[in-house]
Design an enzyme around this catalytic site. Structure first.
Site, PDB file in Angstrom:
ATOM      1  N   GLU A  17       0.859  -1.201   0.000  1.00  0.00           N
ATOM      2  CA  GLU A  17       0.000   0.000   0.000  1.00  0.00           C
ATOM      3  C   GLU A  17       0.879   1.229   0.000  1.00  0.00           C
ATOM      4  O   GLU A  17       1.967   1.229   0.593  1.00  0.00           O
ATOM      5  CB  GLU A  17      -0.876  -0.034   1.258  1.00  0.00           C
TER       6      GLU A  17
ATOM      7  N   ARG B 138     -10.034   8.735   1.590  1.00  0.00           N
ATOM      8  CA  ARG B 138      -8.624   8.331   1.694  1.00  0.00           C
ATOM      9  C   ARG B 138      -8.282   7.505   0.474  1.00  0.00           C
ATOM     10  O   ARG B 138      -8.606   6.322   0.392  1.00  0.00           O
ATOM     11  CB  ARG B 138      -8.394   7.519   2.979  1.00  0.00           C
TER      12      ARG B 138
END
Ligand SMILES: C[S@@+](CC[C@H](N)C(=O)[O-])C[C@H]1O[C@@H](n2cnc3c(N)ncnc32)[C@H](O)[C@@H]1O
Length: 401
Positions: free
Chosen positions: A208, A251
């Site tokens: 990520e 986000r």
């Protein structure tokens, strides 16, 4: 012997009178005891013997048995110990672990964490408080990498994005097959992931990073990442996902899923749907000290006006409670400008650490760091747990685990 307390002083523990001490390597080894190779187990065992206080209860026990009892006790006292050995569906390692957002999600899917690494002391403390393990430190150190168990299924890493634009570098060069260890990219954290993946060959790399990793350096950085991952024998699937359908926060992050098995045609789960509303995640009663001061509020307004006039920079606005909040970042603790909650006849207030935990999808029983500043920083740095869970579930299904 049952019920005897093993009292081992742990240096980095919150509340330890040795205020600035960090956890020691030996303490860290002990919490990973069952996953260690023989040599490292011997170091942990020696440390255990030397530092055990209140030995009375254990005089007649084998040290090995005492260690197991010590570990059971640690696990009994944390909210998220994860599956016991033998009960796991799969194993994973948690690199750049922060407060364990990956760990929380993968444990809930039946995974057992066999190695974690994080070098920030406060983050380690929060990790220990919730999962029982103390993460190992600097992952760039060879002596730390050597402690990673040879076999595990998934490598998880939300690695810090460091600038690099070595479009020409290849995994082959980097791994020392041609150029040796004085390669200019040595030390970049992504390359440490490549090194670990090439050595251990887990089934999956689950990575990520920030949204703009994809566009960084005109796309060169991302192209290098993809190429190097393919060069060490993995497929590469990536997607930018917004967490707002899972948590009340916009986000956007880049997720990269890489499989050892070239037959797996991975499809990301669907993140379409209605965005979560901030108002459904706020605490009912919040102390006054979360209300920002007149000086700070006036400062925000002045700075916003200046920026608006110039047409550049940040402009403060109150959160719309019917929508998700802006992205929470590590610096949120400074002035709360990413999300200020409007209040009747008062200046707006900051989110509480518990509300930040909710914005990242951590359970209500998650224990946050007692220092408010650390708690805010840690939630700002972490992943949105439900996003990791949803992708993780799809990974597990693809692997038929
Ligand atoms: C973006 S955060 C990851 C947060 C994590 N995914 C979570 O859910 O909390 C990156 C973390 O990497 C840690 N870090 C940076 N360099 C490191 C290194 N060389 N060794 C170990 N940890 C490191 C930082 O302290 C930080 O907590």
């Amino acid at each position: 012997m049952k019920g005897a307390k093993v009292n081992l002083k742990t240096y980095g523990e919150i509340g330890n009178s040795k205020k600035n001490a960090d956890f020691t390597l030996e303490e860290t080894l002990l919490t990973h005891y069952d996953a260690l190779a023989n040599k490292s187990q011997a170091v942990a065992r020696k440390y255990f013997e030397e530092n055990l206080h209140g030995l009375n209860g254990f005089k007649h026990l084998m040290v090995e048995e005492a260690i197991q009892e010590y570990l059971i006790e640690i696990r009994a006292n944390v909210p998220f110990p994860g599956p016991s050995w033998g009960e796991e569906k799969f194993t994973f390692i948690d690199l750049f672990a922060g407060i364990g957002g990956f760990r929380m999600a993968l444990q809930n899917l039946g995974g057992k964490c066999v190695f974690s690494s994080e070098w920030d002391k406060a983050a380690k403390q929060t990790y220990r408080l919730n999962y029982g393990d103390i993460p190992f430190g600097d992952i760039t150190k060879q002596e730390i990498q050597k402690l990673i168990p040879q076999k595990f299924d998934i490598l998880c890493a939300g690695f810090p994005c460091q600038p690099f634009s070595r479009a020409g570098v290849s995994a082959r060069n980097f791994l020392g097959l041609q150029h040796g260890f004085d390669h200019p990219t040595q030390g970049n954290l992504f390359f440490e992931i490549i090194k670990i993946a090439a050595k251990h060959q887990p089934q999956v790399l689950f990575l990520e990073n920030v949204k703009n990793l994809k566009s960084h350096d005109g796309g060169n950085t991302f192209a290098t990442i993809e190429r190097m991952i393919k060069e060490i024998g993995y497929s590469f699937f990536s997607k930018i996902i917004n967490a707002e359908t899972e948590v009340p926060q916009r986000r956007e992050r880049t997720y990269m899923i890489c499989f050892k098995n070239p037959q797996i045609n991975f499809e990301f789960p669907d993140f379409k749907g209605i965005s979560k509303k901030l108002k459904d995640y706020l605490e009912e009663s919040v102390p006054n000290n979360y209300t920002i001061s007149d000086a700070m509020w006036t400062g925000h307004i002045k700075r916003s006006k200046r920026n608006k006039d110039r047409g550049t920079g940040f402009t403060v606005s109150l959160a719309d409670l019917n929508r998700p909040s802006n992205t929470i970042v590590a610096r949120y603790y400074k002035d709360g400008k990413e999300c200020l909650v409007p209040q009747l006849d008062q200046n707006p207030r900051m989110l509480t650490p518990r509300e930040c935990a909710r914005l990242q999808g951590f359970p209500e029983t998650f224990k946050f760091h007692p220092s408010k500043k650390s708690a805010y920083q840690q939630f700002g740095n972490s992943v949105a747990v439900p996003v990791i869970s949803k992708i993780g579930k799809q990974i597990i299904e693809s692997l038929h685990l």
